[in-house]
Design an enzyme around this catalytic site. Structure first.
Site, PDB file in Angstrom:
ATOM      1  N   HIS A   1      83.873  13.374 -27.336  1.00 50.19           N
ATOM      2  CA  HIS A   1      84.096  13.621 -26.153  1.00 50.19           C
ATOM      3  C   HIS A   1      83.286  12.314 -25.933  1.00 50.19           C
ATOM      4  CE1 HIS A   1      85.841  17.235 -27.134  1.00 50.19           C
ATOM      5  NE2 HIS A   1      85.551  17.479 -27.536  1.00 50.19           N
TER       6      HIS A   1
ATOM      7  N   LEU B   1      81.743  24.589 -30.268  1.00 51.05           N
ATOM      8  CA  LEU B   1      82.433  25.426 -31.132  1.00 51.05           C
ATOM      9  C   LEU B   1      83.390  24.891 -31.582  1.00 51.05           C
ATOM     10  CD1 LEU B   1      83.251  27.000 -27.607  1.00 51.05           C
ATOM     11  CD2 LEU B   1      82.474  28.513 -29.542  1.00 51.05           C
TER      12      LEU B   1
ATOM     13  N   ASN C   1      90.584  16.301 -23.096  1.00 55.84           N
ATOM     14  CA  ASN C   1      90.405  17.871 -22.273  1.00 55.84           C
ATOM     15  C   ASN C   1      88.113  17.238 -20.820  1.00 55.84           C
ATOM     16  OD1 ASN C   1      87.723  16.824 -23.792  1.00 55.84           O
ATOM     17  ND2 ASN C   1      87.301  19.168 -24.328  1.00 55.84           N
TER      18      ASN C   1
ATOM     19  N   ASP D   1      82.436  14.525 -32.850  1.00 53.45           N
ATOM     20  CA  ASP D   1      82.805  15.910 -31.989  1.00 53.45           C
ATOM     21  C   ASP D   1      81.398  15.979 -31.223  1.00 53.45           C
ATOM     22  OD1 ASP D   1      83.697  17.908 -30.986  1.00 53.45           O
ATOM     23  OD2 ASP D   1      83.264  19.353 -31.622  1.00 53.45           O
TER      24      ASP D   1
END
Length: 348
Positions: free
Chosen positions: A19, A223, A45, A251
């Site tokens: 991200h 998560l 996202n 992640d």
């Protein structure tokens, strides 16, 4: 007794799940990735998700503009799947080389996933087209039923959602992302060449006791959530096995300090600054350094059908002290392993 290696040379790695955010956060965190990794699968996202070819191109331009001089880095863009996504948009993006893969977020499973898919069988036509054109499907593998305990959501996802998808689309390339359970590790090991998985450094190094015993450590909250020790050990065994189904995906998911240290803190671990030394430390603990290069630099490209990187990076046995905080304008970001020392450093 075998002498410890003092240097490790491996092909330059790629990060198959990251991200990068946007705006000031993007320019702050990107250099930690672009300095070490040649390519990265960029998650779509954002607050306004990447669902069109045009938005993916625009985001890629913003990322490339933030790459420091001297860094050679290629962002690999992904399409955020929604209930109403046009199959033509997905196909065009893949065939034009804009989209490398498509990402499935079950609605409300994680950060900025409110636009995600609420009825997965309803988007089976998208999966059918992806199977036809060879486009990989990246999955955040957790059910979102409120009745299912948060520690059970990944295991339940395998039976309820992932296995039916694989039965119906047997040649659809699927990456089971950031796996956290023995259930997932065993499932991937029992799979075939169409199924792969990424594993994060935090899930290899820690379990839920580290996050919850003796006080809550919000900077380990992500998560899917950290699980019990038996699951952590299964992940460690999986990567140490040398199986080519597993590959590096950090992640890395930065949030400003105040958004993590609050009464309702955000999920995400910003591990990019220490990712490669952290993985090296884990593989050394497991007496599996012979598999480090494949995990970091070979298995991912092979799964995606992309060439491996030509250049190399060198890790040296020099203590690496992770900073306590990283400035972000008037705020800061707390990195993974803040204030801790790792045994390996990336040679600059």
């Amino acid at each position: 007794m075998t002498a410890q290696p003092q240097t490790l040379k491996i092909r330059r790695p790629d990060d198959w799940h990251i991200h990068l955010r946007d705006d000031e956060m993007l320019s702050t965190v990107l250099p930690y990735t672009s300095e070490v990794f040649a390519r990265a699968i960029v998650m779509p996202n954002l607050a306004q998700p990447i669902t069109t070819v045009a938005s993916a191109i625009a985001y890629r331009v913003r990322i490339l503009a933030a790459v420091p001089v001297g860094h050679k880095f290629t962002p690999l863009m992904t399409c955020y799947l929604t209930n109403s996504l046009d199959v033509k948009e997905l196909t065009t993006g893949f065939e034009q080389g804009v989209f490398t893969a498509a990402k499935l977020y079950p609605a409300n499973a994680t950060t900025n996933s409110t636009h995600g898919v609420s009825d997965i069988p309803a988007i089976y036509p998208l999966f059918e087209q992806m199977q036809k054109i060879g486009m990989p499907l990246l999955i955040h593998g957790e059910v979102t039923d409120a009745a299912v305990d948060i520690f059970d959501r990944e295991a339940r996802f395998i039976d309820q959602i992932l296995e039916p998808i694989r039965q119906k689309f047997p040649e659809l390339k699927i990456v089971f992302e950031h796996i956290t359970t023995k259930d997932a590790a065993d499932y991937v090991l029992a799979g075939n060449r169409f199924l792969g998985a990424t594993v994060t450094p935090q899930h290899l190094m820690f379990n839920r006791n580290h996050m919850l015993v003796g006080g809550i450590r919000p900077h380990l909250f992500c998560l899917p959530i950290l699980k019990r020790s038996t699951h952590q050990q299964a992940l460690r065994a999986a990567v140490a096995s040398g199986s080519d189904r597993f590959f590096l995906g950090t992640d890395s998911a930065p949030h400003a300090k105040h958004r993590k240290e609050s009464s309702c803190g955000c999920a995400g671990v910003f591990n990019a600054p220490a990712a490669l030394p952290a993985y090296a430390s884990v593989f050394e603990e497991l007496n599996a350094l012979q598999h480090l290069e494949a995990f970091c630099a070979l298995n991912g490209p092979r799964f995606y059908g992309l060439p491996v990187n030509d250049d190399v990076v060198e890790l040296v046995r020099t203590p690496f002290l992770q900073p306590e905080e990283i400035p972000l304008g008037n705020e800061s970001v707390i990195p993974f392993l803040a204030g801790q020392t790792l045994n390996w450093s990336v040679k600059r």
